[in-house]
Design a protein around this motif. Structure first.
Motif, PDB file in Angstrom:
ATOM      1  N   ASN A   1       1.005  -1.198  -0.077  1.00 13.69           N
ATOM      2  CA  ASN A   1      -0.005  -0.044   0.058  1.00 13.69           C
ATOM      3  C   ASN A   1       0.723   1.267   0.027  1.00 13.69           C
ATOM      4  O   ASN A   1       0.438   2.262  -0.133  1.00 13.69           O
ATOM      5  CB  ASN A   1      -1.017   0.009   1.319  1.00 13.69           C
ATOM      6  N   GLN A   2       2.359   1.161   0.244  1.00 13.28           N
ATOM      7  CA  GLN A   2       3.201   2.302   0.142  1.00 13.28           C
ATOM      8  C   GLN A   2       3.426   2.653  -1.164  1.00 13.28           C
ATOM      9  O   GLN A   2       4.531   3.615  -1.536  1.00 13.28           O
ATOM     10  CB  GLN A   2       4.027   2.180   1.247  1.00 13.28           C
ATOM     11  N   VAL A   3       3.452   1.642  -2.021  1.00 10.71           N
ATOM     12  CA  VAL A   3       4.045   1.530  -3.408  1.00 10.71           C
ATOM     13  C   VAL A   3       3.284   2.862  -4.190  1.00 10.71           C
ATOM     14  O   VAL A   3       1.978   2.818  -4.204  1.00 10.71           O
ATOM     15  CB  VAL A   3       4.010   0.226  -4.044  1.00 10.71           C
ATOM     16  N   ARG A   4       3.983   3.407  -4.704  1.00 10.16           N
ATOM     17  CA  ARG A   4       3.348   4.612  -5.586  1.00 10.16           C
ATOM     18  C   ARG A   4       4.110   5.063  -6.661  1.00 10.16           C
ATOM     19  O   ARG A   4       5.445   4.819  -6.949  1.00 10.16           O
ATOM     20  CB  ARG A   4       3.140   5.810  -4.809  1.00 10.16           C
ATOM     21  N   MET A   5       3.789   5.814  -7.690  1.00  8.18           N
ATOM     22  CA  MET A   5       4.451   6.478  -8.778  1.00  8.18           C
ATOM     23  C   MET A   5       5.266   7.367  -8.438  1.00  8.18           C
ATOM     24  O   MET A   5       4.784   8.184  -7.353  1.00  8.18           O
ATOM     25  CB  MET A   5       3.564   6.819 -10.052  1.00  8.18           C
ATOM     26  N   GLY A   6       6.397   7.470  -8.827  1.00  7.85           N
ATOM     27  CA  GLY A   6       7.529   8.101  -8.318  1.00  7.85           C
ATOM     28  C   GLY A   6       8.310   7.909  -7.023  1.00  7.85           C
ATOM     29  O   GLY A   6       9.263   8.594  -6.817  1.00  7.85           O
ATOM     30  N   LEU A   7       7.928   6.636  -6.375  1.00  9.59           N
ATOM     31  CA  LEU A   7       8.713   6.183  -5.385  1.00  9.59           C
ATOM     32  C   LEU A   7      10.257   5.870  -5.809  1.00  9.59           C
ATOM     33  O   LEU A   7      10.378   5.337  -7.023  1.00  9.59           O
ATOM     34  CB  LEU A   7       8.000   4.780  -5.006  1.00  9.59           C
ATOM     35  N   ARG A   8      11.074   6.453  -5.007  1.00 12.13           N
ATOM     36  CA  ARG A   8      12.599   6.393  -5.288  1.00 12.13           C
ATOM     37  C   ARG A   8      13.006   4.865  -4.796  1.00 12.13           C
ATOM     38  O   ARG A   8      12.752   4.564  -3.567  1.00 12.13           O
ATOM     39  CB  ARG A   8      13.369   7.311  -4.860  1.00 12.13           C
ATOM     40  N   VAL A   9      13.650   3.843  -5.497  1.00 11.33           N
ATOM     41  CA  VAL A   9      14.077   2.565  -5.084  1.00 11.33           C
ATOM     42  C   VAL A   9      15.482   2.463  -5.397  1.00 11.33           C
ATOM     43  O   VAL A   9      16.193   3.080  -6.246  1.00 11.33           O
ATOM     44  CB  VAL A   9      13.107   1.626  -5.639  1.00 11.33           C
ATOM     45  N   THR A  10      15.801   1.189  -4.660  1.00 11.01           N
ATOM     46  CA  THR A  10      17.266   0.813  -4.955  1.00 11.01           C
ATOM     47  C   THR A  10      17.211  -0.771  -4.868  1.00 11.01           C
ATOM     48  O   THR A  10      16.592  -1.536  -4.342  1.00 11.01           O
ATOM     49  CB  THR A  10      18.174   1.287  -3.770  1.00 11.01           C
TER      50      THR A  10
END
Ligand SMILES: [Zn+2]
Length: 159
Positions: free
Chosen positions: A116-125
């Motif tokens: 539910n925290q995943v979203r467009m624009g989320l910065r990931v590694t």
């Protein structure tokens, strides 16, 4: 007599894929926990996984480009329904991750965070498995890296 309209039959197919020069370069880098794409000399787009030729320009992509393991979620889908052969326990998030410096997103998993925290624009590694194999699945998943979300304008042409 009723007509047979379906049947189930377990099948197994074993095959060997011979990687070409570009795929070999990419998969060899994965074994070293590196991500290497290729740049088109005409439109300058960086493809990852790399392509031998640009699908837009038809030019040979001969320049390897080392990419970071950070990127932006451009779009995603949460899988909540189980299905036969599924490798992950639902719910999980499949996402397009646009690596920094790349022009096409990778389809991968976003993990280590509530879906539910995943979203467009989320910065990931990238989070790698201990012993990488010659497959993009050597990246276990991409996880939020704490950076502020990317502005939609910065990735909208890649959605
Ligand atoms: Zn091109």
């Amino acid at each position: 007599m009723k007509p047979v309209t379906e049947f189930r039959s377990p099948t197994k197919l074993t095959y060997t894929v011979s990687a070409g020069t570009v795929a070999t370069e990419f998969l060899s880098a994965i074994l070293q926990r590196r991500i290497v794409g290729r740049r088109c000399p005409v439109c300058t787009k960086v493809y990852v996984p790399p392509r031998p030729a640009c699908p837009t320009c038809a030019a040979l992509c001969e320049e390897p480009v080392e990419l970071p393991e950070t990127g932006t979620v451009t779009t995603f889908s949460v899988v909540r329904i189980p299905f036969p052969g599924q490798l992950l326990e639902p719910p999980y998030a499949c996402a397009h991750v646009l690596l920094d410096g790349a022009d096409v997103p990778l389809l991968h998993i976003v993990g280590g965070v509530d879906v539910n925290q995943v979203r467009m624009g989320l910065r990931v590694t990238a989070v790698w498995y201990e012993e990488p194999q010659p497959t993009l699945a050597s990246i276990r998943y991409f996880t939020p890296n704490g950076e502020p979300d990317a502005d939609y304008a910065s990735f909208r042409e890649h959605v």
